[in-house]
Design an enzyme around this catalytic site. Structure first.
Site, short mmCIF file in Angstrom:
data_model
loop_
_atom_site.label_atom_id
_atom_site.label_comp_id
_atom_site.label_asym_id
_atom_site.label_seq_id
_atom_site.Cartn_x
_atom_site.Cartn_y
_atom_site.Cartn_z
N TYR A 1 -3.00 4.87 7.57
CA TYR A 1 -2.26 3.62 7.77
C TYR A 1 -1.08 3.52 6.80
CZ TYR A 1 -0.96 -1.23 6.88
OH TYR A 1 -0.24 -2.38 6.64
N GLU B 1 0.81 -1.23 0.00
CA GLU B 1 0.00 0.00 0.00
C GLU B 1 0.84 1.27 0.00
OE1 GLU B 1 -3.26 0.17 2.69
OE2 GLU B 1 -3.66 -1.96 2.54
#
Ligand code: NAD
Ligand code: TDX
Length: 332
Positions: free
Chosen positions: A148, A123
């Site tokens: 995150y 990610e």
């Protein structure tokens, strides 16, 4: 034989790694884990106490981290706040654990000249368009979307800086979405499996066209062990098993494998900033280190995962109502 310090070893991927190490090597492991809502001591309960030592503590605690690192041959750093949806609700613990905690570990590794392997995520690279023929490689620019993933990206950059500036003997791996046993039921696959087991309809965010690149957690563990043993210091390795699937396909497969009609799910509110597609090119790992995934049949791996949750209700049932209540607040 080596002494490994595994942070986050009571979480999903960390506990699977500890099982993998005990089954495939003669190493000893010390687990350092805070046991947040996502850590579970029971995930390690079947392992021999003669080879696995458990310490409950926070990676932000520099004195504790220093003491444990002093007696380790290598640190394998899994501990993190790991759920995107939680990071949208409250980013604060993500900055503390993912950034300040990684900083404390790097300072200890620097002081004691300890080999360091940092676990990260695909990610950090942001997302790809559905029709894009490209996949992420080690040279894709960082472009994280969520609190995150931005804290994971920041932690990767700290590791790179400590390697270049202070000579810390570190490697980094960025892996795609994991599935398998011991995954917290807030995450997509175990949430839907345990929903069906409880008679609740699965919940699909938005269009369901978002693509994730699934890898069995045991293949992640074998890749990390290969990097720890044979990886070149200062290098990053992407870990993936060519498992791209859109979320709608995964929900329908779970329902079918569990004997339900494939369309017996609800569409719910989409995630803010929802990344469209992740896809990993793991050529470097495969060609340099000779790594290969063992789990090549997603439906088979998913069926085994469903059976694991069916037979381990004692492991997940206590947290189910609270997890669903949090989602309900967001209309998800
Ligand atoms: P998880 O949430 O299941 O486990 C995290 C563990 O870290 C828990 O046991 C928790 O108690 C512990 N922890 C959290 N904060 C801590 C702190 N301050 N001090 C000590 N321990 C603490 O997460 P996971 O899915 O197992 O992810 C593990 C690592 O793998 C993370 O670094 C994550 O970014 C990375 N990763 C996850 C995936 C995935 O698909 N889940 C994919 C790629 C990379
Ligand atoms: O109920 C749901 N319905 C749904 O459609 C949930 C919980 C998720 N989703 C979607 C969102 C994502 O597109 O499913 C996909 C997977 O969601 P998550 O399990 O939350 O994973 P993701 O956000 O992709 O991140 C995971 O992989 C990369 C891990 O949680 C991260 O720690 C890792 O870095």
């Amino acid at each position: 034989m080596a002494q490994l310090l595994v942070t986050g070893g009571a979480g999903f991927i960390g506990s699977n790694f500890v099982h993998h190490v005990i089954n495939h090597t003669d190493h000893h492991v010390t687990v350092l884990d805070k046991l947040t809502y996502s850590g579970n001591r029971a995930s390690l309960s079947e392992l021999p106490e003669s080879r696995v030592n458990f310490v409950r503590g926070d990676i932000v605690d520099a004195a504790l981290v220093d003491r444990l690192t002093a007696s380790a041959d290598a640190v394998v750093h899994y501990a993190a706040e790991s759920h995107n949806d939680n990071s949208l609700r409250n980013p604060h613990p993500f900055l503390q654990t993912n950034l300040v905690g990684t900083f404390a570990l790097l300072e200890a590794a620097r002081k004691h000249d300890t080999r360091f392997h940092h676990i990260s995520t695909d990610e950090v690279y942001g997302d790809l368009a559905l029709e894009d023929p490209c996949r992420f490689t080690e040279s894709t620019p960082y472009n994280p979307s969520s609190p995150y993933s931005s804290t994971k990206a920041g932690s990767d950059l700290l590791v790179r800086a400590w390697t270049r500036s202070f000579g810390v003997a570190a490697t980094i791996s960025n892996c795609s979405n994991n599935y398998g046993p011991f995954q917290h039921i807030e995450k997509f696959i175990p949430r839907q499996i345990t929903n069906v087991l409880r008679g609740i309809r699965p919940k699909l965010y938005g269009s369901g066209h978002n693509v994730r690149d699934w890898i069995h957690v045991d293949d992640h563990s074998s890749a990390v062990l290969a990097i720890l043993e044979k990886g070149r210091i200062g290098e990053t390795y992407l870990i993936g098993a060519d498992g791209e699937k859109d979320n709608k396909t995964v929900v329908e497969l779970i329902l079918t494998l569990m004997g339900q009609p494939a369309d017996a799910y609800d569409r719910v509110a989409d995630r803010a900033g929802h990344d469209l597609r992740y896809a990993i090119d793991s050529t470097k790992l495969r060609s340099e280190l000779g790594w290969q995934p063992e789990y090549r049949d997603f439906a088979q791996g998913l069926a085994a995962t469903i059976e694991w949750y069916r037979h381990h209700e004692d492991w997940w049932s206590a947290g189910k109502d609270a997890t669903e209540a949090l989602y309900a607040l967001l209309g998800q």
